[in-house]
Design an enzyme around this catalytic site. Structure first.
Site, PDB file in Angstrom:
ATOM      1  N   LYS A 168       0.875  -1.179   0.000  1.00  8.95           N
ATOM      2  CA  LYS A 168       0.000   0.000   0.000  1.00  8.95           C
ATOM      3  C   LYS A 168       0.907   1.222   0.000  1.00  8.95           C
ATOM      4  O   LYS A 168       1.739   1.392   0.893  1.00  8.95           O
ATOM      5  CB  LYS A 168      -0.925  -0.011   1.234  1.00  8.95           C
ATOM      6  N   ILE A 178     -16.396 -11.279  -4.251  1.00  8.07           N
ATOM      7  CA  ILE A 178     -15.630 -12.170  -3.376  1.00  8.07           C
ATOM      8  C   ILE A 178     -16.281 -12.178  -1.995  1.00  8.07           C
ATOM      9  O   ILE A 178     -16.448 -11.124  -1.375  1.00  8.07           O
ATOM     10  CB  ILE A 178     -14.160 -11.682  -3.263  1.00  8.07           C
TER      11      ILE A 178
HETATM   12  N1  LIG Z   1     -15.280  -7.840  -5.806  1.00  7.74           N
HETATM   13  C1  LIG Z   1     -15.811  -7.540  -4.627  1.00  7.74           C
HETATM   14  N2  LIG Z   1     -16.459  -8.488  -3.884  1.00  7.74           N
HETATM   15  C2  LIG Z   1     -17.014  -8.184  -2.702  1.00  7.74           C
HETATM   16  N3  LIG Z   1     -16.992  -6.951  -2.148  1.00  7.74           N
HETATM   17  C3  LIG Z   1     -16.371  -5.955  -2.820  1.00  7.74           C
HETATM   18  C4  LIG Z   1     -15.746  -6.191  -4.082  1.00  7.74           C
HETATM   19  N4  LIG Z   1     -15.232  -5.036  -4.517  1.00  7.74           N
HETATM   20  C5  LIG Z   1     -15.495  -4.126  -3.590  1.00  7.74           C
HETATM   21  N5  LIG Z   1     -16.188  -4.651  -2.558  1.00  7.74           N
HETATM   22  C6  LIG Z   1     -16.737  -3.902  -1.381  1.00  7.74           C
HETATM   23  O1  LIG Z   1     -16.500  -2.520  -1.595  1.00  7.74           O
HETATM   24  C7  LIG Z   1     -15.665  -1.987  -0.584  1.00  7.74           C
HETATM   25  C8  LIG Z   1     -14.613  -1.122  -1.227  1.00  7.74           C
HETATM   26  O2  LIG Z   1     -13.691  -1.922  -1.929  1.00  7.74           O
HETATM   27  P1  LIG Z   1     -12.120  -1.697  -1.751  1.00  7.74           P
HETATM   28  O3  LIG Z   1     -11.772  -1.595  -0.309  1.00  7.74           O
HETATM   29  O4  LIG Z   1     -11.427  -2.761  -2.544  1.00  7.74           O
HETATM   30  O5  LIG Z   1     -11.999  -0.259  -2.446  1.00  7.74           O
HETATM   31  P2  LIG Z   1     -10.669   0.613  -2.681  1.00  7.74           P
HETATM   32  O6  LIG Z   1     -10.764   1.168  -4.049  1.00  7.74           O
HETATM   33  O7  LIG Z   1      -9.484  -0.215  -2.360  1.00  7.74           O
HETATM   34  O8  LIG Z   1     -10.839   1.785  -1.610  1.00  7.74           O
HETATM   35  P3  LIG Z   1      -9.678   2.772  -1.014  1.00  7.74           P
HETATM   36  O9  LIG Z   1      -9.624   3.930  -1.952  1.00  7.74           O
HETATM   37  O10 LIG Z   1     -10.214   3.115   0.325  1.00  7.74           O
HETATM   38  O11 LIG Z   1      -8.388   2.002  -0.941  1.00  7.74           O
HETATM   39  C9  LIG Z   1     -15.094  -3.195   0.174  1.00  7.74           C
HETATM   40  O12 LIG Z   1     -14.917  -2.961   1.531  1.00  7.74           O
HETATM   41  C10 LIG Z   1     -16.125  -4.254  -0.060  1.00  7.74           C
HETATM   42  O13 LIG Z   1     -17.141  -4.152   0.913  1.00  7.74           O
HETATM   43 MG   LIG Z   2      -8.031   0.047  -0.914  1.00  4.49          MG
END
Ligand SMILES: Nc1ncnc2c1ncn2[C@@H]1O[C@H](COP(=O)(O)OP(=O)(O)OP(=O)(O)O)[C@@H](O)[C@H]1O
Ligand SMILES: [Mg+2]
Length: 215
Positions: free
Chosen positions: A38, A211
């Site tokens: 990260k 997922i």
């Molecule tokens: N493929 C998936 N399957 C299940 N849940 C998902 C999936 N993609 C996203 N989510 C849900 O959406 C939320 C946000 O996804 P994620 O944490 O991967 O976003 P991010 O882009 O990494 O956010 P950040 O900018 O905070 O790092 C997750 O906590 C989860 O609840």
């Molecule tokens: Mg993230």
């Protein structure tokens, strides 16, 4: 296969962490030794919730590099853009620490998946954007998008920003979560796949399934 890939998304909360953990799991299962990092974690103290999530999706315990905090070298407590979170914690972002961590990880693994904070234009400092770091480090990008209404616009704008700075687009992850309007979902995926095929025939296109985590 070797190298560092920068995982960005069209927006915050689009599924970068899910995509990162999933790609790492897929590549490890194919024998490509893959670790995640990260770039800057905000909203945490002493750990990175994104690294926690990557490991959960990968189905592995914390690595030695997690325990040494090489995979999340910079953490700020306030859940905001890095530039603001750093100001609030009154700690200047040591950008070279990110690069040094990636270098160490790259010396121990085939592939490093480096997850950014938010999207491409997120400020690291008031004068330095995420996309500037990617360009300076000459990192190929994997862009995460979804079928959320408005995402075609955000996706094409993100790609314009990459092209503007000569940053290679290695691939796109289409996140099928959350399910919204079925017709928009299907059309957005089709539209983006075709767009990529026409403009970036070398780029990969992955469809990320929903997922379920066993919590
Ligand atoms: N493929 C998936 N399957 C299940 N849940 C998902 C999936 N993609 C996203 N989510 C849900 O959406 C939320 C946000 O996804 P994620 O944490 O991967 O976003 P991010 O882009 O990494 O956010 P950040 O900018 O905070 O790092 C997750 O906590 C989860 O609840
Ligand atoms: Mg993230």
């Amino acid at each position: 296969m070797k190298g560092t890939f920068f995982i960005t998304g069209i927006d915050t909360n689009i599924g970068k962490s899910y995509a990162t953990g999933w790609l790492a799991r897929e590549w490890n299962s194919k024998g490509i030794k893959t670790i995640t990092q990260k770039m800057i974690q905000t909203g945490n103290v002493g750990h990175s919730e994104d690294i926690d999530l990557h490991r959960e999706i990968m189905g592995i315990p914390f690595t030695p590099e997690d325990k040494e905090r090489i995979t999340f070298p910079i953490v700020y407590s306030y859940p905001a853009s890095p530039h603001l979170a750093a100001e609030i914690d009154d700690r200047i972002i040591p950008i070279e620490k990110i690069t040094e961590s990636t270098r160490i990880l790259q010396s121990r693994y085939d592939v490093v998946l480096l997850e950014g904070a938010g999207g491409l234009m997120v400020p690291i400092t008031r004068r330095y954007l995420t996309v500037d770091y990617i360009a300076d480090q000459k990192l190929p990008v994997i862009l995460v998008t979804s079928g959320r209404l408005g995402s075609i616009n955000h996706t094409l704008l993100s790609i314009e920003a990459l092209v503007n700075r000569n940053i290679p687009l290695y691939g796109m992850v289409y996140n099928t979560f959350p399910k919204t309007d079925e017709r928009i979902d299907k059309d957005t995926e089709e539209y983006l796949k075709t767009y990529l095929n026409e403009h970036f025939p070398q780029a990969h296109f992955w469809t990320l399934p929903e997922i379920a985590l066993h919590r």
